[in-house]
Scaffold this active site. Structure first.
Site, PDB file in Angstrom:
ATOM      1  N   GLY A 130       0.902  -1.141   0.000  1.00  0.00           N
ATOM      2  CA  GLY A 130       0.000   0.000   0.000  1.00  0.00           C
ATOM      3  C   GLY A 130       0.935   1.183   0.000  1.00  0.00           C
ATOM      4  O   GLY A 130       1.676   1.386   0.944  1.00  0.00           O
ATOM      5  N   THR A 131       0.904   1.928  -1.054  1.00  0.00           N
ATOM      6  CA  THR A 131       2.079   2.694  -1.409  1.00  0.00           C
ATOM      7  C   THR A 131       1.740   4.122  -1.740  1.00  0.00           C
ATOM      8  O   THR A 131       0.607   4.443  -2.054  1.00  0.00           O
ATOM      9  CB  THR A 131       2.700   2.054  -2.664  1.00  0.00           C
ATOM     10  OG1 THR A 131       2.942   0.704  -2.382  1.00  0.00           O
ATOM     11  CG2 THR A 131       3.972   2.701  -3.073  1.00  0.00           C
ATOM     12  N   SER A 132       2.752   4.964  -1.701  1.00  0.00           N
ATOM     13  CA  SER A 132       2.677   6.254  -2.377  1.00  0.00           C
ATOM     14  C   SER A 132       3.889   6.331  -3.296  1.00  0.00           C
ATOM     15  O   SER A 132       5.023   6.340  -2.805  1.00  0.00           O
ATOM     16  CB  SER A 132       2.732   7.393  -1.368  1.00  0.00           C
ATOM     17  OG  SER A 132       1.720   7.228  -0.406  1.00  0.00           O
TER      18      SER A 132
END
Lengths: 148, 219, 271
Positions: free
Chosen positions: B19-21
Site C-alpha cells: 500500500g504505497t505512495s
C-alpha cells in the site's frame, strides 16, 4: 503469442462427457462404465473443486517455455523457435539413454540440455510419479488376450 | 463448494503488499522517481525501509505498487527482456519500450497479477519520460504520475502545484511535499522518502528521513 | 503426474467439509529468526522450538539450514516446507556453481528461492532469511512465502519477529563488530523465546565472515535448561526381593553354515 508469465487461472467451463474416460466401442459417445471402473460421475465433479494450485503447476513449464519461445521469436525471428521445437522433437523421438545413468530419474540428457535444465533439479525429478501408472483393467486385458 | 472462486482484485492470504505512495515527475533536466518505503503484511509493517524504486536499465527505473511478489517477478522479467534487447541490438532500449513490455505483461496476466507500475526513464533524445501501467494493463504517458493507495490524498495538490520544466530543486521540493502528505494521510504508506534522479549526468539517489520531511517533527 | 500430487484433494475436501474429519496439522516453526550484518560479515540466529498447534513438537529443532558452505538460511513457517525448499535450492546452487565453476553467490540463492516460491503462490509456506558471504561481499535477504524479497542490515521473521525487531531497532547501529552482532542477535532471539508462545528453548547461531569458514553455533545460548530434579525416584537395585527364579532357553542357537556363492542348488528357480 503473448507474454504470459504465469498460467491462466481457469476452471474448465465446458467438457466432453468422454473426456475423462474411454468411450464404449459399441456405443460411441457414451462412457464405457465397465472399463472406467467407476460409477458414472457427473462431469461437474470432475471439473470443479480443484486445488487452486493444480492447474498453475500443471501448466507452469509449458507457460515458461511459451514465454521463452515468444521472446526468441521477437529477438531472432520466427525461424528460431521453430528450429528449437524441431530439435526438441527430434531428441524426443530418439531414445538415447546412456547405461551410465542406471535406474536414475534422468530420462534424457539431451532433452535436459535443450530445455536448459541440465544444471537444475526440481520436485519433478525427485517425485517422478512412476506410481501413477494404472495397471490395465480387466476388460482391456481380456479383450487383448481374446483378440477382440 | 461447487467451484473455486478466483478473486482477481484481492491479494492472496498473507501476501506482502505495498500500500504505497509512488510518483514520478519530469522536469527540465530529466525525471525523478519517488516513493515511500513501507511494506505491510496485514497491519504489520514487514519492512520500513523498502526500496520500491527498481532499476531496469542504467537510465530506466520503475516504481512498484501492489503485491510485492508479483511486481518483483514482473520487474525481473522486464529487466531480462531489456537486457536481451540491449545485447542483441547494441543500443539501449527506450523508456517507451520498457513501459510497453510492462504493459504487455500486466495485460496478458491481469487475472493473476496485482501490479501497478510507474515506469520512468531518461534518454538524450526524448529527455525525461513517465509512463504508468495501472492494474488493468493499460499504458499512459504523463508529465508526472502519482499512484498507490496514498496518491488519492495528493491528486489535488499535485494538479495545483506541478509546473512543466521545473528546476531540479523545485521538483525535489514538490515531490517531497507531495509524498510527505501522502504518507501523512495514508496508513499504509510511511517510512523514508526515496528518490532517484535520472538526468544526463546519470543516476543520483536521495533519501529523506521523517525528521526532515515531516513538518511536525521539525524544530 | 510428476511433482506435486493433487489426486486426493477432492477426497480430502470432502472429509474435512462434509464428513467432519479434522485435517492433520502441519508442524510449524512458529518461530523467531533474525539476521544482522556486521562490518565484514553477517550473522543469523534462530530459536529451536517447533510446534504443532498448541503442542511443542520438538524442543531442540534446527532452523538454520546450509545452502552452501558459506550461505546459510533461517526458516520460519511450515517446518517441512522450509526444510525441503532449502534442500532443493542447496542442490540447485551446487549444480549451478559446478556448471559455472564459480563460488555460489547469495543473490543466486535468493533468486532461485524467490522464483521457486513464486511458482507455488505462497502454498509452500517458507519464510526465510538468507545470509552469506561470497566474492562480492556479505549479504542479507529475507524471502516471503509468496516470493517477495527484501534487503536489509537487520531483519526478523516468524511469530516472534515483533519481539525480536523491537530489540534490533533499539540496539542496532551501523558497523557493528562481529561480537556485538552476535550478542545483538542472541538478545533478539531471546526476546522471541521469552515473549512469543511459538518460540522457545535455545538460541542457534551461524556467523559468516569474509575470508573465513562459516561458523555454526548450535545451542549458542541455552536459557531454558531443565532444572535438575530435586529428588531421585529411581529405586535402588535389590529393593524388590527375588522370590523365585527360572531360566528358559527360548531360541536354540544353531551354528550357521556357509553356502558358497553360485552353488547350483541354491539358485534353483521355478520356470
Amino acid at each position: 503469442m503473448s507474454l504470459r508469465i504465469v498460467p491462466e487461472e481457469k476452471q474448465l467451463t465446458d467438457a466432453k462427457n468422454t473426456q475423462f474416460g474411454p468411450a464404449a466401442p459399441s456405443a460411441p459417445g457414451v462412457v464405457d462404465t465397465l472399463r472406467s471402473g467407476e460409477a458414472p460421475l457427473s462431469i461437474s465433479s470432475k471439473v470443479n473443486n480443484r486445488h487452486p494450485l493444480q492447474s498453475r503447476i500443471e501448466k507452469w513449464d509449458q507457460t515458461q517455455r511459451d514465454l521463452q519461445l515468444e521472446t526468441y521469436r521477437r529477438t531472432f525471428g520466427v525461424a528460431d523457435p521453430i528450429r528449437r521445437e524441431m530439435e526438441l522433437n527430434i531428441v524426443k523421438e530418439t531414445d538415447f539413454r546412456p547405461t551410465l545413468f542406471g535406474f536414475s530419474a534422468i530420462t534424457s540428457p539431451s532433452l535436459d540440455i535443450l530445455l536448459n535444465k541440465e544444471t537444475t533439479i526440481g520436485w519433478e525429478d525427485i517425485y517422478t510419479g512412476f506410481n501413477d501408472a494404472k495397471p490395465t483393467d480387466f476388460h482391456t486385458e481380456m479383450e487383448k488376450q481374446m483378440g477382440i | 463448494m461447487d467451484s473455486i472462486n478466483v478473486d482477481v482484485g484481492h491479494l492472496k492470504k498473507g501476501e506482502i503488499s505495498m500500500g504505497t505512495s509512488i510518483m514520478a515527475v519530469t522536469f527540465k533536466d530529466g525525471v525523478i522517481l519517488g516513493a515511500d518505503s513501507r511494506t505491510t503484511s496485514g497491519s504489520y509493517v514487514a519492512n520500513r525501509v523498502t526500496d520500491k524504486l527498481t532499476e531496469l536499465q542504467d537510465n530506466i527505473w520503475c516504481c512498484r505498487s501492489g503485491s510485492a511478489a508479483d511486481t518483483q517477478a514482473v520487474a525481473d522479467i522486464v529487466r531480462y527482456q531489456l537486457d536481451l534487447f540491449k545485447t542483441m541490438n547494441g543500443r539501449s532500449p527506450s523508456t517507451r519500450l520498457s513501459a510497453s513490455i510492462f504493459q504487455e505483461i500486466c495485460y496478458n496476466n491481469k487475472d493473476s497479477l496485482t501490479a501497478g507500475i510507474i515506469c520512468a526513464g531518461y534518454d538524450k533524445g526524448k529527455g525525461g519520460q513517465v509512463f504508468t501501467v495501472p492494474l488493468g494493463g493499460s499504458m499512459h504517458q504523463h508529465e508526472y504520475a502519482i499512484s498507490g493507495s496514498g496518491s488519492v490524498f495528493i491528486y489535488g495538490y499535485c494538479k495545483e502545484n506541478y509546473k512543466p520544466d521545473m528546476t531540479k530543486q523545485e521538483t525535489i521540493d514538490f515531490m517531497k511535499t507531495s509524498l510527505s502528505q501522502a504518507i501523512r494521510w495514508d496508513g499504509s504508506s510511511g517510512g523514508v522518502i526515496r528518490m532517484v534522479l535520472l538526468t544526463a549526468d546519470g543516476v543520483e539517489r536521495l533519501i529523506f528521513y521523517p525528521e526532515e520531511y515531516n513538518e511536525e517533527l521539525k524544530d | 503426474m510428476p511433482g506435486l500430487s493433487f489426486e486426493n484433494f477432492q477426497r480430502n475436501e470432502y472429509l474435512v467439509n462434509q464428513a467432519g474429519f479434522k485435517p492433520p496439522r502441519a508442524t510449524s516453526t512458529g518461530t523467531t529468526i533474525v539476521g544482522c550484518r556486521f562490518k565484514d560479515g553477517v550473522v543469523i540466529a534462530a530459536d529451536t522450538r517447533a510446534t504443532t498447534g498448541p503442542i511443542v513438537a520438538d524442543k531442540n529443532c534446527e532452523k538454520l539450514h546450509r545452502i552452501s558452505p558459506k550461505i546459510w538460511c533461517a526458516g520460519a513457517g511450515t517446518a517441512a516446507d522450509t526444510e525441503m525448499v532449502t534442500q532443493l535450492i542447496q542442490s540447485n546452487l551446487e549444480l549451478h556453481s559446478m556448471s559455472l565453476n564459480r563460488e555460489p553467490r547469495v543473490v543466486s540463492a535468493m533468486q532461485m528461492l524467490k522464483q521457486h516460491l513464486f511458482k507455488y503462490q505462497g502454498q509452500v509456506g517458507a519464510y526465510l532469511i538468507v545470509a552469506g558471504v561470497d566474492p562480492t561481499g556479505p549479504h542479507l535477504f529475507s524471502i516471503q512465502a509468496h516470493g517477495s524479497t527484501d534487503i536489509g542490515y537487520y531483519m526478523s521473521l516468524g511469530s516472534g519477529s515483533l519481539a525480536a525487531i523491537a530489540v534490533l531497532e533499539r540496539d542496532w547501529k551501523q558497523d557493528l563488530s562481529k561480537d556485538e552482532a552476535m550478542k545483538l542477535c542472541a538478545t533478539a532471539i531471546q526476546a522471541g523465546i521469552f515473549n512469543d508462545l511459538g518460540s522457545g528453548s535455545n538460541v542457534d547461531m551461524c556467523v559468516m565472515e569474509m575470508g573465513k569458514d562459516a561458523q555454526l553455533y548450535r545451542s549458542f545460548m541455552t536459557p531454558n535448561v531443565r532444572e535438575k530434579k530435586q529428588r531421585n525416584y529411581k529405586f535402588a537395585r535389590g529393593t524388590t526381593a527375588v522370590l523365585r527364579q527360572s531360566v528358559f532357553d527360548i531360541v536354540e542357537v544353531v551354528k550357521e553354515e556357509e553356502i558358497p556363492v553360485g552353488s547350483s542348488d541354491a539358485m534353483d528357480v521355478d520356470h
